[in-house]
Motif scaffolding. Sequence first.
Motif, PDB file in Angstrom:
ATOM      1  N   MET A 114      28.156  10.405  -2.373  1.00  9.15           N
ATOM      2  CA  MET A 114      26.660  10.794  -2.628  1.00  9.15           C
ATOM      3  C   MET A 114      25.736   9.587  -2.080  1.00  9.15           C
ATOM      4  O   MET A 114      26.532   8.246  -2.219  1.00  9.15           O
ATOM      5  N   THR A 115      24.747   9.690  -1.759  1.00  8.75           N
ATOM      6  CA  THR A 115      23.875   8.555  -1.399  1.00  8.75           C
ATOM      7  C   THR A 115      22.519   8.518  -2.258  1.00  8.75           C
ATOM      8  O   THR A 115      22.236   9.431  -2.738  1.00  8.75           O
ATOM      9  N   LYS A 116      22.434   7.167  -2.453  1.00 10.99           N
ATOM     10  CA  LYS A 116      21.240   6.710  -3.193  1.00 10.99           C
ATOM     11  C   LYS A 116      20.044   6.901  -2.402  1.00 10.99           C
ATOM     12  O   LYS A 116      20.236   6.313  -1.366  1.00 10.99           O
ATOM     13  N   TYR A 117      18.929   7.420  -2.705  1.00 11.61           N
ATOM     14  CA  TYR A 117      17.658   7.451  -2.031  1.00 11.61           C
ATOM     15  C   TYR A 117      16.683   6.970  -2.774  1.00 11.61           C
ATOM     16  O   TYR A 117      16.383   7.184  -4.019  1.00 11.61           O
ATOM     17  N   LEU A 118      15.782   6.289  -2.086  1.00 16.25           N
ATOM     18  CA  LEU A 118      14.484   5.680  -2.567  1.00 16.25           C
ATOM     19  C   LEU A 118      13.495   6.518  -2.192  1.00 16.25           C
ATOM     20  O   LEU A 118      13.017   6.556  -1.063  1.00 16.25           O
ATOM     21  N   ILE A 119      12.577   7.069  -3.207  1.00 19.17           N
ATOM     22  CA  ILE A 119      11.353   7.787  -2.796  1.00 19.17           C
ATOM     23  C   ILE A 119      10.399   7.132  -3.580  1.00 19.17           C
ATOM     24  O   ILE A 119      10.343   6.680  -4.551  1.00 19.17           O
ATOM     25  N   SER A 120       9.400   6.740  -2.790  1.00 19.80           N
ATOM     26  CA  SER A 120       8.307   5.846  -3.227  1.00 19.80           C
ATOM     27  C   SER A 120       6.772   6.124  -2.771  1.00 19.80           C
ATOM     28  O   SER A 120       6.765   6.854  -1.598  1.00 19.80           O
ATOM     29  N   PHE A 121       5.872   5.701  -3.170  1.00 11.64           N
ATOM     30  CA  PHE A 121       4.591   5.736  -2.470  1.00 11.64           C
ATOM     31  C   PHE A 121       3.707   4.198  -3.241  1.00 11.64           C
ATOM     32  O   PHE A 121       3.994   4.049  -4.189  1.00 11.64           O
ATOM     33  N   PRO A 122       2.945   3.706  -2.214  1.00 10.20           N
ATOM     34  CA  PRO A 122       1.947   2.742  -2.607  1.00 10.20           C
ATOM     35  C   PRO A 122       0.854   3.248  -3.616  1.00 10.20           C
ATOM     36  O   PRO A 122       0.556   4.400  -3.390  1.00 10.20           O
ATOM     37  N   SER A 123       0.536   2.341  -4.211  1.00 13.54           N
ATOM     38  CA  SER A 123      -0.573   2.631  -5.504  1.00 13.54           C
ATOM     39  C   SER A 123      -1.856   3.266  -4.683  1.00 13.54           C
ATOM     40  O   SER A 123      -2.421   4.378  -5.006  1.00 13.54           O
ATOM     41  N   GLY A 124      -2.409   2.938  -3.527  1.00  8.75           N
ATOM     42  CA  GLY A 124      -3.485   3.432  -2.937  1.00  8.75           C
ATOM     43  C   GLY A 124      -3.370   4.621  -2.328  1.00  8.75           C
ATOM     44  O   GLY A 124      -4.399   5.441  -2.273  1.00  8.75           O
ATOM     45  N   ALA A 125      -2.133   5.227  -2.443  1.00  8.81           N
ATOM     46  CA  ALA A 125      -2.118   6.523  -1.628  1.00  8.81           C
ATOM     47  C   ALA A 125      -2.270   7.659  -2.635  1.00  8.81           C
ATOM     48  O   ALA A 125      -2.833   8.742  -2.393  1.00  8.81           O
ATOM     49  N   MET A 126      -2.299   7.285  -4.108  1.00  9.40           N
ATOM     50  CA  MET A 126      -2.567   8.201  -4.873  1.00  9.40           C
ATOM     51  C   MET A 126      -4.220   8.121  -5.303  1.00  9.40           C
ATOM     52  O   MET A 126      -4.611   7.099  -6.051  1.00  9.40           O
ATOM     53  N   GLN A 127      -4.855   9.154  -4.809  1.00  9.60           N
ATOM     54  CA  GLN A 127      -6.264   9.250  -5.084  1.00  9.60           C
ATOM     55  C   GLN A 127      -6.463  10.300  -5.902  1.00  9.60           C
ATOM     56  O   GLN A 127      -6.733  11.494  -5.746  1.00  9.60           O
ATOM     57  N   VAL A 128      -6.526   9.950  -7.233  1.00  2.19           N
ATOM     58  CA  VAL A 128      -6.697  11.066  -8.395  1.00  2.19           C
ATOM     59  C   VAL A 128      -7.794  10.592  -9.306  1.00  2.19           C
ATOM     60  O   VAL A 128      -8.057   9.214  -9.577  1.00  2.19           O
ATOM     61  N   ALA A 129      -8.783  11.330  -9.753  1.00  2.00           N
ATOM     62  CA  ALA A 129      -9.771  11.121 -10.638  1.00  2.00           C
ATOM     63  C   ALA A 129      -9.024  10.814 -11.995  1.00  2.00           C
ATOM     64  O   ALA A 129      -8.241  11.330 -12.248  1.00  2.00           O
ATOM     65  N   ALA A 130      -9.641   9.706 -12.688  1.00  2.00           N
ATOM     66  CA  ALA A 130      -9.443   9.595 -13.849  1.00  2.00           C
ATOM     67  C   ALA A 130      -9.193  10.457 -14.871  1.00  2.00           C
ATOM     68  O   ALA A 130      -8.220  10.576 -15.622  1.00  2.00           O
ATOM     69  N   ALA A 131     -10.151  11.694 -14.879  1.00  2.00           N
ATOM     70  CA  ALA A 131     -10.033  12.736 -15.870  1.00  2.00           C
ATOM     71  C   ALA A 131      -8.589  13.653 -15.398  1.00  2.00           C
ATOM     72  O   ALA A 131      -8.217  14.232 -16.228  1.00  2.00           O
ATOM     73  N   GLU A 132      -8.127  13.515 -14.237  1.00  2.00           N
ATOM     74  CA  GLU A 132      -6.947  14.133 -13.907  1.00  2.00           C
ATOM     75  C   GLU A 132      -5.285  13.322 -14.049  1.00  2.00           C
ATOM     76  O   GLU A 132      -4.210  13.929 -13.810  1.00  2.00           O
ATOM     77  N   THR A 143       5.195 -14.515  -3.357  1.00  2.00           N
ATOM     78  CA  THR A 143       6.248 -13.388  -2.695  1.00  2.00           C
ATOM     79  C   THR A 143       6.520 -13.905  -1.124  1.00  2.00           C
ATOM     80  O   THR A 143       5.682 -14.581  -0.653  1.00  2.00           O
ATOM     81  N   TYR A 144       7.421 -13.341  -0.529  1.00  2.00           N
ATOM     82  CA  TYR A 144       7.563 -13.351   1.050  1.00  2.00           C
ATOM     83  C   TYR A 144       6.338 -12.770   1.411  1.00  2.00           C
ATOM     84  O   TYR A 144       5.735 -11.561   0.903  1.00  2.00           O
ATOM     85  N   PRO A 145       5.665 -13.303   2.599  1.00  2.00           N
ATOM     86  CA  PRO A 145       4.507 -12.717   3.262  1.00  2.00           C
ATOM     87  C   PRO A 145       4.664 -11.253   3.521  1.00  2.00           C
ATOM     88  O   PRO A 145       3.985 -10.411   3.544  1.00  2.00           O
ATOM     89  N   GLU A 146       5.911 -10.896   4.029  1.00  2.00           N
ATOM     90  CA  GLU A 146       6.335  -9.351   4.335  1.00  2.00           C
ATOM     91  C   GLU A 146       6.038  -8.475   3.287  1.00  2.00           C
ATOM     92  O   GLU A 146       6.100  -7.105   3.445  1.00  2.00           O
ATOM     93  N   THR A 147       6.473  -9.020   1.982  1.00  2.00           N
ATOM     94  CA  THR A 147       6.540  -8.019   0.899  1.00  2.00           C
ATOM     95  C   THR A 147       5.215  -8.138   0.029  1.00  2.00           C
ATOM     96  O   THR A 147       5.389  -7.820  -1.292  1.00  2.00           O
ATOM     97  N   GLU A 148       4.131  -8.733   0.419  1.00  2.00           N
ATOM     98  CA  GLU A 148       3.043  -9.217  -0.480  1.00  2.00           C
ATOM     99  C   GLU A 148       2.412  -8.040  -1.248  1.00  2.00           C
ATOM    100  O   GLU A 148       2.236  -8.040  -2.112  1.00  2.00           O
ATOM    101  N   ARG A 149       2.683  -6.797  -0.586  1.00  2.00           N
ATOM    102  CA  ARG A 149       1.967  -5.629  -1.092  1.00  2.00           C
ATOM    103  C   ARG A 149       3.002  -4.885  -1.853  1.00  2.00           C
ATOM    104  O   ARG A 149       2.690  -3.161  -1.559  1.00  2.00           O
ATOM    105  N   ILE A 150       3.906  -5.015  -2.324  1.00  2.00           N
ATOM    106  CA  ILE A 150       5.025  -4.018  -3.131  1.00  2.00           C
ATOM    107  C   ILE A 150       4.298  -3.561  -4.336  1.00  2.00           C
ATOM    108  O   ILE A 150       4.079  -4.582  -5.176  1.00  2.00           O
ATOM    109  N   GLU A 151       3.948  -2.331  -4.294  1.00  2.00           N
ATOM    110  CA  GLU A 151       3.228  -1.889  -5.656  1.00  2.00           C
ATOM    111  C   GLU A 151       3.410  -0.414  -5.551  1.00  2.00           C
ATOM    112  O   GLU A 151       3.784   0.224  -4.734  1.00  2.00           O
ATOM    113  N   GLY A 152       3.234   0.167  -6.811  1.00  2.00           N
ATOM    114  CA  GLY A 152       3.178   1.653  -6.485  1.00  2.00           C
ATOM    115  C   GLY A 152       4.264   2.314  -7.337  1.00  2.00           C
ATOM    116  O   GLY A 152       4.654   1.627  -8.269  1.00  2.00           O
TER     117      GLY A 152
END
Length: 113
Positions: free
Chosen positions: A1-19, A65-74
Amino acid sequence: MTKYLISFPSGAMQVAAAEMQAVADAAHEVVREAKAAGVWVFGGGIDETVPPVRVDAGGTVTEGTYPETERIEGGYTVLELTSRDEALAWAAKIAAACRCAQEVRAFQYDPES
């Protein structure tokens, strides 16, 4: 079995506050489904209010943090699955719940982890 990372950055989720509650409910349903299927390893969102630090081998803590990983979020999910196709199917479920595309990466096999 393989472990998989499934991810998205915060900015990708464009959802209205009401939703946001509907998105959270849908995401929690996928989590419950993955747990019931026995494939859940770990998941969660990065707390973007807590700044990252680096800790060296001697225990010295350096702000930032490392410059390469400055935007790890989500959001991140780790599932242990039998195939890449299965990972893609779970990513589609997460994408539907979170209303944004998901990135899929496979962890290298390590018998110790």
